[in-house]
Motif scaffolding. Structure first.
Motif, PDB file in Angstrom:
ATOM      1  N   ARG A 111      24.957 -26.556  23.809  1.00 48.71           N
ATOM      2  CA  ARG A 111      26.019 -27.587  24.112  1.00 48.71           C
ATOM      3  C   ARG A 111      27.369 -27.930  23.758  1.00 48.71           C
ATOM      4  O   ARG A 111      28.073 -27.877  23.919  1.00 48.71           O
ATOM      5  CB  ARG A 111      24.935 -28.992  22.444  1.00 48.71           C
ATOM      6  CG  ARG A 111      26.118 -30.096  22.264  1.00 48.71           C
ATOM      7  CD  ARG A 111      25.244 -30.286  20.639  1.00 48.71           C
ATOM      8  NE  ARG A 111      25.503 -29.508  19.740  1.00 48.71           N
ATOM      9  CZ  ARG A 111      26.418 -29.239  19.375  1.00 48.71           C
ATOM     10  NH1 ARG A 111      27.937 -29.609  19.809  1.00 48.71           N
ATOM     11  NH2 ARG A 111      26.566 -28.178  18.415  1.00 48.71           N
TER      12      ARG A 111
ATOM     13  N   LYS B 144      30.317 -29.045  25.748  1.00 49.58           N
ATOM     14  CA  LYS B 144      30.743 -30.026  24.971  1.00 49.58           C
ATOM     15  C   LYS B 144      31.768 -30.995  26.149  1.00 49.58           C
ATOM     16  O   LYS B 144      32.174 -32.075  25.652  1.00 49.58           O
ATOM     17  CB  LYS B 144      31.124 -30.279  23.906  1.00 49.58           C
ATOM     18  CG  LYS B 144      32.455 -28.721  23.629  1.00 49.58           C
ATOM     19  CD  LYS B 144      32.457 -29.090  22.057  1.00 49.58           C
ATOM     20  CE  LYS B 144      33.612 -27.744  21.468  1.00 49.58           C
ATOM     21  NZ  LYS B 144      34.021 -28.140  20.455  1.00 49.58           N
TER      22      LYS B 144
ATOM     23  N   ASP C  88      31.279 -35.888  19.680  1.00 47.33           N
ATOM     24  CA  ASP C  88      30.886 -36.144  20.583  1.00 47.33           C
ATOM     25  C   ASP C  88      29.701 -37.075  20.051  1.00 47.33           C
ATOM     26  O   ASP C  88      29.388 -37.606  21.426  1.00 47.33           O
ATOM     27  CB  ASP C  88      29.805 -34.793  20.663  1.00 47.33           C
ATOM     28  CG  ASP C  88      29.988 -33.490  20.791  1.00 47.33           C
ATOM     29  OD1 ASP C  88      31.000 -33.669  21.275  1.00 47.33           O
ATOM     30  OD2 ASP C  88      29.328 -32.313  20.178  1.00 47.33           O
TER      31      ASP C  88
ATOM     32  N   LYS D   1      21.568 -36.044  24.189  1.00 43.65           N
ATOM     33  CA  LYS D   1      22.720 -36.375  24.642  1.00 43.65           C
ATOM     34  C   LYS D   1      23.699 -34.799  23.234  1.00 43.65           C
ATOM     35  O   LYS D   1      24.921 -34.113  24.039  1.00 43.65           O
ATOM     36  CB  LYS D   1      23.330 -37.007  24.918  1.00 43.65           C
ATOM     37  CG  LYS D   1      23.038 -37.914  26.265  1.00 43.65           C
ATOM     38  CD  LYS D   1      23.209 -38.969  26.103  1.00 43.65           C
ATOM     39  CE  LYS D   1      22.428 -39.586  27.136  1.00 43.65           C
ATOM     40  NZ  LYS D   1      23.010 -39.452  28.593  1.00 43.65           N
TER      41      LYS D   1
ATOM     42  N   GLY E  13      21.467 -31.557  22.001  1.00 40.48           N
ATOM     43  CA  GLY E  13      21.506 -30.185  23.729  1.00 40.48           C
ATOM     44  C   GLY E  13      19.358 -29.827  23.691  1.00 40.48           C
ATOM     45  O   GLY E  13      19.175 -29.301  23.612  1.00 40.48           O
TER      46      GLY E  13
END
Length: 229
Positions: A119, A123, A161, A182, A185
């Motif tokens: 992730r 990102k 995020d 999402k 991860g």
């Protein structure tokens, strides 16, 4: 997948086995047996991940986590024998990314590490390097900043995020499982309350009144969505 990992723990037998196992996957592993030593290492060197024992003799693990967060957004996984919900929630409040209770399956730990590093490494892939404007703040996806007036709203990497996923899909309802996958991860490995804790923290930072949210709204029984004003 490789990277620099810092283990903060005092159990020599546990550290030896964990270090050996991680090195088999080509991770570079450093060790610290104190909170002060860990903070000094992070101040001088870049790490991709920190594995942190909650109970370190010279400093409470939550305090260590808080100090690390003042220096770095490096992902932190708590490894501890304390299986208490309040401790898990506090760990997330203080900026930890995950929490595992000893003894644990090393394969599960490795899966979580890989998911977190994947992730972090990816990102920026979903960012369209644009500006998302609302009446009260602006999300700069290129600089990964949220600005209100002339002030920067200080979000952690995970909070940014999560906000970005919601704000870039206004009106779309995401389940906690969706957001966990999402943003963190991985699916189902993590505690769904992780999402709730981070949503609450974001609301406290971007909403005029977090108790009467105007942007990040709850779809009861389903999940969360972003309502652009």
């Amino acid at each position: 997948m490789s990277g620099n990992i810092l283990i903060v723990d005092t159990d020599k037998s546990f550290i030896k086995g964990l270090k050996y196992s991680l090195e088999q996957d080509d991770y570079l592993v450093d060790i610290s047996s104190s909170g002060k030593g860990a903070i000094e290492k992070i101040d001088k060197k870049t790490y991709e991940l920190v594995l942190l024992e909650l109970d370190v003799p010279d400093m409470n693990g939550l305090t260590i986590c808080q100090n690390i967060r003042s220096l770095s957004s490096v992902p932190i996984i708590f490894l501890t024998e304390i299986d208490e919900d309040i401790k898990k929630i506090l760990a997330l409040e203080y900026g930890a990314d995950d929490y595992m209770v000893k003894p644990f399956n090393i394969l599960e730990l490795k899966a979580r590490i890989k998911a977190i590093l994947r992730r972090v490494n990816n990102k920026n892939n979903d960012l369209d390097k644009s500006i998302i404007d609302t009446e009260d703040f602006t999300i700069n996806t290129l600089g990964r900043k949220v600005i209100s007036g002339d002030k920067n709203i200080n979000l952690t990497g995970k909070e940014f995020d999560l906000l970005f996923v919601l704000a870039s899909n206004p009106g779309k309802v995401f389940t906690r499982e969706d957001l966990l996958e999402k943003v963190w991860g991985y699916a189902y490995y993590g505690d769904l309350r992780t999402v709730d804790v981070h949503i609450r923290r974001i609301r406290e930072k971007i909403e005029k009144d977090p108790r009467e949210a105007e942007y990040i709204l709850t779809k009861w029984g389903v999940g969360y969505y972003f309502k652009a004003k």
